[in-house]
Design a protein around this motif. Structure first.
Motif, short mmCIF file in Angstrom:
data_model
loop_
_atom_site.label_atom_id
_atom_site.label_comp_id
_atom_site.label_asym_id
_atom_site.label_seq_id
_atom_site.Cartn_x
_atom_site.Cartn_y
_atom_site.Cartn_z
N ASP A 213 0.74 -1.40 -0.10
CA ASP A 213 -0.03 0.03 -0.20
C ASP A 213 1.03 1.09 -0.04
N ARG B 104 0.21 -1.80 -8.23
CA ARG B 104 -1.29 -2.17 -7.79
C ARG B 104 -2.21 -1.83 -8.98
N GLU B 105 -2.25 -0.91 -9.50
CA GLU B 105 -2.91 -0.51 -10.94
C GLU B 105 -2.99 -1.63 -11.87
N GLU C 207 -4.57 -4.99 -10.83
CA GLU C 207 -5.97 -4.73 -10.94
C GLU C 207 -6.32 -4.55 -12.31
N LEU D 284 -6.01 -8.32 -13.54
CA LEU D 284 -7.02 -9.49 -12.93
C LEU D 284 -8.48 -9.03 -13.44
N ARG D 285 -8.78 -7.87 -13.86
CA ARG D 285 -10.06 -7.68 -14.45
C ARG D 285 -10.20 -8.16 -16.03
N LEU E 208 -6.86 -14.34 -8.93
CA LEU E 208 -6.50 -13.58 -7.68
C LEU E 208 -5.25 -13.33 -7.54
N VAL F 215 -4.60 -10.41 -1.89
CA VAL F 215 -4.25 -9.11 -2.19
C VAL F 215 -5.24 -8.45 -2.86
N ALA F 216 -5.75 -9.24 -3.83
CA ALA F 216 -6.72 -8.58 -5.03
C ALA F 216 -7.52 -9.75 -5.66
N ALA F 217 -8.63 -9.57 -6.08
CA ALA F 217 -9.47 -10.54 -6.99
C ALA F 217 -10.51 -10.10 -7.77
N ASN F 218 -10.57 -10.72 -8.94
CA ASN F 218 -11.63 -10.41 -9.71
C ASN F 218 -13.02 -10.81 -9.47
#
Length: 288
Positions: free
Chosen positions: A87, A95-96, A99, A102-103, A111, A120-123
């Motif tokens: 972060d 990060r961007e 993301e 993933l999208r 993920l 950390v992130a998932a779609n």
């Protein structure tokens, strides 16, 4: 890396990595532009390697980035690789980008996890599979291994759970051997202790109620066994039920090439691609 491991010194630590990689002192010396005699002296503590030599040997031994810092500390040098929180503002571009990636996989599940399998992130595709998961497993920080193998998680809906569970535990064992992380070991012991819950509905060739529950070390079907996935000879599938329909996926894992930060080195993106046309059609219709 534990304090006890650091106290052994850089020599025994390097020897441990060399033996784990099954490389002789001579072969390592040739790769690193050194001599077998010098490698021997380093491993026995008769010679203190330079910072450059530690990094060079670590590179040729394919030592994980976090462990390279541990080698440097054991040799009396400062860590070479930073460990930046995800972060942190300096990580915004990373990060961007992750993301967006993933999208782009939607509607197929994907993920990103860190070194301890924290999500950390998932779609959206991944979120679709989480129907019916207990809320406490979805409270941050979400752990992918706990989410998958917990009896209140995805486990009851995984139709080939003994095989998939064995695959995940073996994956964790490999990570523990590389990173020697107490946190990973604790997570492994936690999820390995979960029983294999009986499925509410099983195909004709699946394990039936009353079958022995697989345990760590049991001779359960492995990813290479034909009986474990007779219709998917190229990879072990994840067969999971969603609202009465059994979906089949094959997973891929991507990591960063030549990372220069500990945090980045331990990030991994796992994608679940349809293993058959029926699964692809279902996902596209469910999430247009």
């Amino acid at each position: 890396m534990t304090t006890a491991a650091l106290e052994t010194g850089v020599g025994p630590m390097l020897r441990g990595w060399r033996e784990q990689r099954r490389i002789s002192q001579l072969e390592l010396a040739l790769r690193a532009g050194s001599s077998a005699r010098h490698i021997s002296f380093v491993e026995t503590g008769r010679s203190r390697p330079s910072e450059e030599m530690v990094l060079r040997l670590a590179e040729h031994l394919d030592v994980p980035v976090r462990e390279r810092n541990a080698l440097l500390l054991a040799a009396g040098y400062a860590p070479h690789y930073a460990q930046t929180p995800l972060d942190d503002p300096s990580m915004s571009a990373l990060r961007e980008g992750m993301e967006r990636l993933l999208r782009a996989y939607d509607p197929y599940p994907a993920l990103m996890v860190d070194g301890t399998y924290t999500v950390v992130a998932a779609n959206r595709g991944m979120g679709m599979l989480l129907d019916g998961v207990a809320p406490h497993l979805l409270a941050p920080p979400v752990n992918a291994m706990r989410l998958t193998l917990h009896p209140e998680g995805l486990a009851p809906r995984i139709r080939n759970l003994p095989e998939w569970r064995g695959h995940l535990l073996e994956q964790m064992e490999r990570q523990i051997a590389l990173l020697r992380s107490d946190a990973l070991r604790e997570l492994y012991e936690e999820v390995a202790a979960h029983p294999v819950p009986p499925a509410h509905s099983r195909p004709a060739d699946a394990q039936q109620p009353g079958d022995a529950t697989p345990r760590l070390g049991d001779a359960a079907p492995r990813p290479g066994d034909a009986a474990a996935h007779p219709t998917f000879p190229f990879a072990l599938p994840l067969r999971i039920e969603h609202r009465g329909t059994v979906l089949s996926f094959v997973s891929t894992i991507a990591t960063f090439n030549t990372p220069m930060d500990v945090t980045v080195s331990e990030l991994a993106i796992e994608t679940f691609l349809p293993a058959d046309p029926e699964t692809a059609k279902y996902l596209q219709s469910f999430m247009p």
